[in-house]
Motif scaffolding. Sequence first.
Motif, short mmCIF file in Angstrom:
data_model
loop_
_atom_site.label_atom_id
_atom_site.label_comp_id
_atom_site.label_asym_id
_atom_site.label_seq_id
_atom_site.Cartn_x
_atom_site.Cartn_y
_atom_site.Cartn_z
N PRO A 22 0.82 -1.21 0.00
CA PRO A 22 0.00 0.00 0.00
C PRO A 22 0.85 1.26 0.00
O PRO A 22 1.87 1.35 0.69
N THR A 23 0.44 2.25 -0.79
CA THR A 23 1.15 3.52 -0.84
C THR A 23 0.75 4.37 0.37
O THR A 23 -0.22 4.08 1.07
N PRO A 24 1.49 5.45 0.62
CA PRO A 24 0.98 6.48 1.54
C PRO A 24 -0.32 7.04 0.96
O PRO A 24 -0.71 6.75 -0.17
N LEU A 25 -0.97 7.90 1.74
CA LEU A 25 -2.25 8.46 1.30
C LEU A 25 -2.09 9.14 -0.06
O LEU A 25 -1.18 9.94 -0.28
N ALA A 26 -3.00 8.80 -0.96
CA ALA A 26 -2.88 9.25 -2.34
C ALA A 26 -4.15 9.94 -2.81
O ALA A 26 -5.23 9.78 -2.23
N ARG A 27 -3.99 10.71 -3.88
CA ARG A 27 -5.12 11.32 -4.57
C ARG A 27 -5.12 10.80 -6.01
O ARG A 27 -4.07 10.68 -6.64
N VAL A 28 -6.31 10.50 -6.50
CA VAL A 28 -6.45 9.95 -7.86
C VAL A 28 -7.49 10.77 -8.61
O VAL A 28 -8.62 10.92 -8.13
N GLY A 29 -7.11 11.30 -9.75
CA GLY A 29 -8.03 12.06 -10.58
C GLY A 29 -8.57 11.21 -11.71
O GLY A 29 -7.82 10.50 -12.39
N ILE A 30 -9.89 11.26 -11.90
CA ILE A 30 -10.56 10.46 -12.91
C ILE A 30 -11.35 11.39 -13.83
O ILE A 30 -12.14 12.22 -13.35
N GLN A 31 -11.15 11.26 -15.11
CA GLN A 31 -11.91 12.03 -16.09
C GLN A 31 -12.33 11.10 -17.23
O GLN A 31 -11.51 10.35 -17.76
N SER A 32 -13.62 11.15 -17.55
CA SER A 32 -14.18 10.33 -18.65
C SER A 32 -13.85 8.85 -18.47
O SER A 32 -13.57 8.14 -19.43
#
Length: 416
Positions: A22-32
């Motif tokens: 598992p990574t450290p806390l992450a942000r993931v952006g999703i488009q279309s």
Amino acid sequence: MDLLIENARLVTMQNGEQGYLPTPLARVGIQSGKIVAISTCANGEDSQQVEALLSAKQYPQTIDLQGKMMMPGLIDSHTHLIYAGNRANEFEMRLNGVPYQDIAKQGGGILSTVNATRAATQEQLVELALPRLDGLLASGVTSIEVKSGYGLTRQDEIKMLRAAKALEQERKVKITTTLLAAHALPPEYNDRSDDYITHVCETIIPLVAEEKLATSVDVFCESIGFNLAQTQRVFEAAKQHGLNVKGHTEQLSNLGGTALTAQYNGLSADHIEYLDEAGVIALSKSATIATLLPGAFYFLRESQLPPIELLRKHQVPMAIATDINPGTSPFADLTLMMNMACTLFRLTPQEALRGVTQHAAQALGYGDSRGVIAVGFDADFSIWDIEHPADLSYQIGAKRLLGRIVNGDYVSHKGL
């Protein structure tokens, strides 16, 4: 709808040990429906491009996972999900000592499923499949392969494939369809297996290809199914019509079906309990995935283990699937298969997780778009309330799935 996911511990399943951790806390952006950016504390979030893509102002929906674990959506790469009838009575009869031959004489066995499936409408097949499908989805599955094979006529095989495709209108899930008309010999062709294979090659496959009802063609290459020459005829017909091939091979004996599947660049060779080293080497020289089906091994109380050490030695990727069907693997839980693969076949939890993500995607021909979390891949995730990825193989029955994201759409299973 475009989506921003925040505070997720990612298990990306990219190559190598790091992809399993598992990574450290992450942000993931999703488009279309696609992953456009991933940012974690580990990379310092120092890229202006990444930060621009992850600007919350660009996303109409944001989900805060509060440190929960997110990994690729699980993929069940081998199922017989569409069928009618119930064979629980046969299960009971066998346990009461009634031989299978007697059950078959009384109208049981695979032909009972064939008769019930032929009698059902497409709409009825969809309704019957939904409870089984819901079981798979509750175990974190976002993508499922569904085979035909209980119709054994052109009309009924087509009906099964259409019912499988209709499941996408009922649930958030990606369905991949496979023609398995060469599953068993229908009663109309008794003692005329070559004639039936001709019918499959010249009548059923062309229509399925023309109407784009399946992307692959499968064959049960076995002593109680179809021989090597017949299997090759089906593979040739499939290739001529632009379809991929897959094989039910080496489940009960070693006929060389796996090597033949590899020769035709098949997506996967499945079951493979009786596969020898020559067959494993053939796999290693191709892109064909070895698919393990521990549910059938367990339910049939088999003793011949698939050649796990040889597959490891020759670095053949292993997928794991439920093989859900009414006769030999009535299990609608992919995490149960992960546990069985570990306990019965001695896979590691990491191998099991790769078997239902990265390698399962490759077994369905979309290894470049699903099965790992990476920029450019489909936004296809499962979200879990667990501490470590090994928990998925370790504990069965606890409600740990919080939600799924399929093509960028969030589906809650427990609430965050």
